[in-house]
Write an enzyme that holds these catalytic residues in place. Structure first.
Site, short mmCIF file in Angstrom:
data_model
loop_
_atom_site.label_atom_id
_atom_site.label_comp_id
_atom_site.label_asym_id
_atom_site.label_seq_id
_atom_site.Cartn_x
_atom_site.Cartn_y
_atom_site.Cartn_z
N ASP A 148 0.84 -1.21 0.00
CA ASP A 148 0.00 0.00 0.00
C ASP A 148 0.87 1.26 0.00
O ASP A 148 1.97 1.25 -0.56
CB ASP A 148 -0.93 -0.06 1.24
CG ASP A 148 -2.26 0.63 1.00
OD1 ASP A 148 -2.25 1.84 0.70
OD2 ASP A 148 -3.31 -0.02 1.12
N HIS A 209 -3.96 6.09 3.30
CA HIS A 209 -4.58 4.89 2.75
C HIS A 209 -3.99 3.61 3.37
O HIS A 209 -4.73 2.74 3.84
CB HIS A 209 -4.38 4.90 1.24
CG HIS A 209 -5.14 3.85 0.48
ND1 HIS A 209 -4.65 2.59 0.25
CD2 HIS A 209 -6.37 3.88 -0.11
CE1 HIS A 209 -5.54 1.89 -0.45
NE2 HIS A 209 -6.58 2.65 -0.69
N SER A 542 -11.17 -0.55 -1.27
CA SER A 542 -9.91 -0.52 -0.51
C SER A 542 -10.17 -0.80 0.97
O SER A 542 -9.31 -1.36 1.64
CB SER A 542 -9.27 0.87 -0.60
OG SER A 542 -8.55 1.02 -1.79
#
Ligand SMILES: *[C@@H]1O[C@H](CO)[C@@H](O)[C@H](O)[C@H]1NC(C)=O
Ligand SMILES: *[C@@H]1O[C@H](CO)[C@@H](O)[C@H](O)[C@H]1NC(C)=O
Ligand SMILES: *[C@@H]1O[C@H](CO)[C@@H](O)[C@H](O)[C@H]1NC(C)=O
Ligand SMILES: *[C@@H]1O[C@H](CO)[C@@H](O)[C@H](O)[C@H]1NC(C)=O
Ligand SMILES: *[C@@H]1O[C@H](CO)[C@@H](O)[C@H](O)[C@H]1NC(C)=O
Length: 761
Positions: A148, A209, A542
């Protein structure tokens, strides 16, 4: 010296002449970054610092380009190959080479959050009402690799209180960078790598994220977590006892495919058990399995017993938008949860209308502002349609300063809610009321600026009020959290849908998990202390992907000997198809959802520990899949150097339906009994009883005749695997298109459900 050489006009001719000579090897083109994939690893490379195949680069590249001949990445643990700067001709030359399976340009992949999607942007949500697994405490030796944007190591979600020694199988590292040193890793966050070719300077996450996904999969218990007061509760990952290793392959522009391959290669060698990838290729670029870095990496990871879970993408609700569809990947769709965020609107007339919104202004019920309809405050010579949709430049800033503006979300332009909010904020407006189609409304985080999103019905009431009132006013009240909303789960509107465009004979996505307004750890604001507990609400597949990663780790904690395909089967056959109103799960159009939206259904980790039976999908199934898909025997032999595997004599795309997958998809069925398809499956008894009998129950849709033989599966002391056949044919009255149903096996205690999708031609 070279200057004088170039300055002479006669030597120009020489230059042109020589470049023509060498054109086939180099100089006319700028080299681009390519991945050269060479199948499974060989012993020699593992022990050899400079792998044998790197000599290939030397032989093919011009001598003076020694920098290039070093390559960029070098893959050798899970699979074999490298990435390098090559010209088109060089790339073509490599792809002809005997040892090479495929050569493709390094693709840019995207994070599967909502950045570019208005209704997804800065969304927030809640993990705490997700069924969390309290039954497993303490630390476990399961290691989750998160590929990620890196991690915020100081977040309390990654504290290692109560964790035992780092498992001895761990061979990874904690790579240092300018703002990340070895002391940032601990017994929970045991590893961190970053890839400079992907533009990373350290494993630190500036984006949020990676921190969000890692804490969703395996964050520690953190009491009193909230997003600035909203969604307050205990934040924790699916498997708080797991260890985390992060692999940073993304920067602000996206994620590098060649670095992602390297990350998977490293993660497998480091000793992770599961890999979570909330990233995918753009829905429009549809590479085949051997030129998709996630598919290649996951294939070899799976063969080494490492499970790969990936997001389905945010390109819904259109059909055939699902990505990461290889059968060896767990592909995850997104659903809502039973929580929402409401920001109501009080008109000057006293009428209260419910809207959705997440904002942190200090507006109170007592403070009203003038209310205007955007259409009535257009800038000079602007079409009304542009003004009503609040497009950039369409409003007269003087007429909207100090006022609350009503905009109508346009379906024809790509303008995002966030941009509308910025336009109004810049002009000094006091708030935004956004009229949108009900099914498209998802609250978004608008910071301090009051935003309320209302549906068409309420929108009409507001416009009527404005039309009939001399000095219309409004108050947008602060956000409140609404709990136990019904129905939930609902398929998220953005979640990418099946069927898979590469092959319709594998059902994708596989499962669904919460992905709307999920609360998890994020990067703290710039001026805050690094260890400030900071949690944020985000939406996207996600966010649903790491829920499944956490759930898979949970199952693995109880069933350490199970292979990835057994765990996947357990998650699929025990998934839930009902919402909290005890009705079939719906989509945002309030219609019953299909397996192309939900896969086998919403995951149910507690039941997945005891699935009764599992469908094991083996390496042989995957290799046969590659044959049926159309790769040559030669190509497939190269992907697995050791196996002396031979493709079946009969190969066809339709036979893909026959690999031992936990769901069934038939992409091509003609009507009539004589075109019937027979699909064989084998189940393995993993239940507590060896002597057990399972009985079949079929839910067939209108247009299909579905039969199963035998109708009873009898397992015994020495019989742990039993096969059965399912017969499908389309009635002459059947309508064209997909028909969905399920086959359930039960021993009175376990329910083993296989969903099927059959397309009548
Ligand atoms: C590592 O970073 C921490 C926190 O920023 C700092 O306190 C520590 O001194 C650093 N250690 C080294 C060896 O640089
Ligand atoms: C909901 O499902 C129905 C039936 O499958 C479909 O026609 C409709 O387009 C879906 N709506 C959305 C928003 O996906
Ligand atoms: C709202 O009030 C709180 C507490 O008084 C203050 O800290 C915060 O800055 C205020 N927010 C805004 C947007 O004015
Ligand atoms: C299972 O069945 C076999 C054969 O009928 C029998 O010998 C055995 O004792 C049974 N095992 C159990 C645990 O009931
Ligand atoms: C199971 O296999 C073992 C060893 O082959 C044999 O001794 C036993 O009788 C078998 N049990 C049954 C119930 O068939």
């Amino acid at each position: 010296m070279s200057t004088t050489y170039f300055s002479s006009s006669s030597s120009l001719i020489v230059i042109v002449f020589t470049s023509l000579l060498f054109a086939s090897i180099s100089s006319l083109q700028t080299p681009k970054h390519y991945v050269v994939y060479m199948g499974s690893p060989v012993e020699a490379d593992l022990h050899n610092g400079e792998a044998s195949y790197f000599q290939l680069l030397d032989t093919l590249l011009p001598r003076e380009e020694s920098e290039r001949s070093k390559g960029v990445h070098h893959y050798k643990h899970a699979f074999r190959g490298f990435s390098a700067m090559l010209t088109e001709e060089e790339a073509a030359a490599f792809s002809e080479h005997d040892e090479v399976v495929s050569v493709f340009e390094d693709p840019m992949l995207q994070l599967h959050t909502t950045r570019s999607w208005d209704f997804l942007e800065s969304l927030s949500g809640v993990a705490s009402s997700f069924p969390i697994y309290n039954s497993f405490h303490g630390s476990s030796d399961i290691i989750i690799g998160v590929v990620d944007t890196g991690i915020w190591p100081e977040s309390p979600s990654f504290n290692d209180k109560g964790f035992g020694e780092i498992p001895s199988k761990w061979k990874g590292t904690c790579m240092e960078g300018p703002d990340f040193n070895k002391s940032h890793c601990n017994r929970k966050l045991i590893g961190a790598r970053y890839y400079t070719s992907a533009g990373a300077k350290s494993a630190r996450d500036a984006n949020s994220h990676g921190t969000h996904t890692a804490s969703t999969a395996a964050g520690a218990h953190v009491n009193g977590a909230s997003d600035r007061g909203l969604a307050r509760g205990t934040a924790k990952g699916g498997q708080p006892g797991c260890r985390i290793a992060v692999y940073k392959v993304c920067n602000d522009d996206g994620c590098s495919g060649s670095a992602l391959l390297k990350a998977i290669d490293d993660a497998v060698n480091d000793g992770v058990d599961l890999i979570s990838i909330s990233i995918g290729l753009n829905a429009a670029s549809r590479p085949d399995y051997l030129s998709d870095p996630i598919a290649i990496g996951a294939f070899h990871a799976e063969l080494k017993g490492v499970m790969v879970i990936a997001s389905a993408g945010n390109d819904g609700p259109d059909p055939s938008t699902v990505t990461n569809v290889a059968p060896w990947i767990v592909t995850v769709a997104a659903s809502t949860i039973d929580r929402n965020f409401q920001s109501s609107v009080i008109l000057g007339s006293g009428k209260v209308l419910r809207g959705a919104g997440i904002h942190f202004s200090n507006a109170t019920r007592s403070k009203a502002y003038p209310l205007v309809y955007a259409r009535n405050v257009a800038a000079a010579s602007t079409p009304f349609e542009d003004a009503r949709a609040c497009l950039p430049g369409a409003l007269d800033p003087k007429k909207i300063a100090g006022k609350v503006v009503v905009c109508v979300m346009s379906s024809t332009t790509g303008i995002t809610k966030r941009i509308i909010k910025l336009i109004l904020e810049d002009a000094g407006s006091r708030g935004l009321i956004l009229i949108n189609k009900k099914e498209k409304i998802i609250a978004f985080d608008s910071g301090d600026f009051p935003v309320s999103e209302v549906d068409m019905v309420d929108g009409y009431k507001i416009l009527k009020y404005i039309l009939h009132t001399k000095n219309p006013t409004v108050t947008i009240v602060p956000t409140v959290e609404i709990k136990r909303t019904k129905p939930a789960p609902v398929v998220a509107i953005f979640s990418s849908r099946g069927p898979a465009s590469l092959t319709e004979n594998i059902l994708k996505p596989d499962v669904m998990a919460p992905g709307v307004l999920i609360l998890a750890a994020v990067t703290p604001p710039e001026n805050a202390k690094r260890s400030t507990p900071t949690y944020g609400l985000r939406s996207g597949t996600s966010m649903s992907c790491p829920h499944v990663t956490g759930a898979a780790a949970f199952v693995k904690a109880f069933r350490p000997s199970w292979t990835p395909s057994m765990i996947k089967s357990a998650l699929m056959t025990t998934a839930i198809q009902y919402d909290n109103m005890r009705r079939a799960v719906t989509n945002t159009s309030r219609l019953t959802s299909t397996p192309h939206e939900t896969g086998a259904g919403e995951i149910n980790p507690h039941r997945a520990i005891n699935p009764g039976l599992v469908f094991e999908t083996t390496a042989l199934d995957y290799l046969q899949f590659l044959c049926y898909f159309g790769y040559s025997q030669k190509t497939i032999s190269k992907t697995l150097t050791k196996a002396n595997f031979i493709c079946p004599q009969k190969v066809s795309e339709d036979l893909i339906s026959t690999i031992n997958y936990p769901s069934i998809s038939i992409g091509n069925l003609r009507r009539g009994q004589r075109y019937q398809k027979i699909i064989e499956r084998t189940v393995t008894n993993v239940g507590p009883e060896k002597n057990v009998t399972y009985v079949a129950h079929i839910e067939a849709p209108e247009g299909l005749v579905v039969k199963v033989t035998p109708k009873r599966l009898v397992f015994g002391e020495n019989v742990s695997k039993v096969s059965f056949k399912v017969w499908f044919y389309g009635k002459t009255s059947a309508s064209k298109g997909y028909h969905h149903g399920s086959l359930e096996w039960s021993d009175g205690y376990h329910l083993v459900r296989t969903v099927f999708s059959v397309k009548i031609k």
